[in-house]
Design an enzyme around this catalytic site. Structure first.
Site, PDB file in Angstrom:
ATOM      1  N   SER A  32       0.298  -2.029   4.605  1.00  0.00           N
ATOM      2  CA  SER A  32      -0.833  -1.764   3.743  1.00  0.00           C
ATOM      3  C   SER A  32      -1.937  -2.772   4.011  1.00  0.00           C
ATOM      4  O   SER A  32      -1.670  -3.924   4.322  1.00  0.00           O
ATOM      5  CB  SER A  32      -0.397  -1.860   2.272  1.00  0.00           C
ATOM      6  OG  SER A  32      -1.460  -1.511   1.426  1.00  0.00           O
ATOM      7  N   LYS A  87       6.496   1.376   0.118  1.00  0.00           N
ATOM      8  CA  LYS A  87       5.131   1.770   0.498  1.00  0.00           C
ATOM      9  C   LYS A  87       4.744   3.083  -0.181  1.00  0.00           C
ATOM     10  O   LYS A  87       3.612   3.248  -0.639  1.00  0.00           O
ATOM     11  CB  LYS A  87       5.018   1.881   2.019  1.00  0.00           C
ATOM     12  CG  LYS A  87       3.695   2.415   2.523  1.00  0.00           C
ATOM     13  CD  LYS A  87       2.503   1.576   2.117  1.00  0.00           C
ATOM     14  CE  LYS A  87       1.258   2.119   2.802  1.00  0.00           C
ATOM     15  NZ  LYS A  87       0.037   1.621   2.272  1.00  0.00           N
ATOM     16  N   HIS A  90       3.968   2.251  -3.705  1.00  0.00           N
ATOM     17  CA  HIS A  90       2.679   1.539  -3.680  1.00  0.00           C
ATOM     18  C   HIS A  90       1.526   2.550  -3.622  1.00  0.00           C
ATOM     19  O   HIS A  90       0.565   2.456  -4.385  1.00  0.00           O
ATOM     20  CB  HIS A  90       2.642   0.599  -2.469  1.00  0.00           C
ATOM     21  CG  HIS A  90       1.293   0.128  -2.064  1.00  0.00           C
ATOM     22  ND1 HIS A  90       0.700  -0.992  -2.591  1.00  0.00           N
ATOM     23  CD2 HIS A  90       0.414   0.631  -1.169  1.00  0.00           C
ATOM     24  CE1 HIS A  90      -0.486  -1.168  -2.041  1.00  0.00           C
ATOM     25  NE2 HIS A  90      -0.682  -0.190  -1.172  1.00  0.00           N
ATOM     26  N   ASN A  91       1.629   3.509  -2.703  1.00  0.00           N
ATOM     27  CA  ASN A  91       0.571   4.515  -2.579  1.00  0.00           C
ATOM     28  C   ASN A  91       0.457   5.358  -3.843  1.00  0.00           C
ATOM     29  O   ASN A  91      -0.650   5.668  -4.290  1.00  0.00           O
ATOM     30  CB  ASN A  91       0.828   5.416  -1.368  1.00  0.00           C
ATOM     31  CG  ASN A  91       0.475   4.765  -0.067  1.00  0.00           C
ATOM     32  OD1 ASN A  91       0.019   3.628  -0.014  1.00  0.00           O
ATOM     33  ND2 ASN A  91       0.712   5.469   1.024  1.00  0.00           N
ATOM     34  N   GLU A  94      -1.439   3.528  -6.411  1.00  0.00           N
ATOM     35  CA  GLU A  94      -2.853   3.516  -6.040  1.00  0.00           C
ATOM     36  C   GLU A  94      -3.507   4.874  -6.336  1.00  0.00           C
ATOM     37  O   GLU A  94      -4.633   4.934  -6.834  1.00  0.00           O
ATOM     38  CB  GLU A  94      -2.975   3.166  -4.556  1.00  0.00           C
ATOM     39  CG  GLU A  94      -4.365   2.777  -4.114  1.00  0.00           C
ATOM     40  CD  GLU A  94      -4.349   2.210  -2.712  1.00  0.00           C
ATOM     41  OE1 GLU A  94      -4.811   1.069  -2.557  1.00  0.00           O
ATOM     42  OE2 GLU A  94      -3.875   2.900  -1.772  1.00  0.00           O
TER      43      GLU A  94
END
Length: 183
Positions: A32, A87, A90-91, A94
């Site tokens: 990232s 990840k 995380h995305n 977001e």
């Protein structure tokens, strides 16, 4: 082999099993940071065997982004597809933040009849509070951008595409029976 793409964690685990008999070590590492990460080092989420982490960390730590306190933004997340799973989450977080930002913009625009500069002022003030974040910062910048005398935001089509990580996170939350509220 390190897969540093936004790969689906289940595919990472399948690839790890497929390469195991060959002696090839397959690692799924979430990466990232976008253009800032390309210039100054990304945040990396390493997933696979701990022995592979031990072999790779000496070149990943210097290449990683550093937190304000100097700590490297790379670590071992766990076995299997853990790096890509982290990840993916995380995305998804977001994306939830971006959804909240766009819905806030829509309310300020349609309910309070504010223009893009006025809304940019609000986001700019918020970015000096506990809401400070990269997404709030770039939202203010985008809202101030003009194409001639028209706000760029008014010229952007109301369409979006997706790469998969948001859909995967939503599907996995259903499969695991875990709620994933935006707030």
């Amino acid at each position: 082999v390190i897969d540093g793409g936004n790969s689906y964690w289940k595919n990472t685990e399948r690839r790890q099993q497929e390469t195991l008999p060959t002696g090839v070590h397959f690692v799924g590492m979430g990466v990232s940071g976008g253009e800032e990460g390309a210039l100054n080092g990304p945040s990396m989420m390493f997933g696979g065997e701990v022995e592979d982490w031990e072999r790779c960390k000496n070149f990943l730590i210097p290449a990683s982004a550093k937190a304000k306190n100097g700590e490297p933004c790379v670590d071992y997340m766990g076995k299997g597809g853990a790096g890509h799973f982290v990840k993916m989450v995380h995305n998804a977080i977001e994306y939830a933040d971006m959804q909240l930002i766009v819905e806030t913009y829509d309310i300020l625009r349609k309910v309070f009849n504010l223009n893009s500069d006025q809304i940019a002022d609000i986001f700019g003030k918020w970015n000096k509070t506990a809401l400070q974040s990269y997404l709030i910062e770039i939202t203010e910048e985008v809202l101030r951008r003009k194409e001639g005398d028209k706000p760029l935001v008014d010229l952007i089509l109301d369409r979006a595409a997706q790469k998969g990580t948001g859909k995967w996170a939503a599907q996995d939350s259903f499969d695991f029976g875990i709620p994933t509220p935006a707030f």
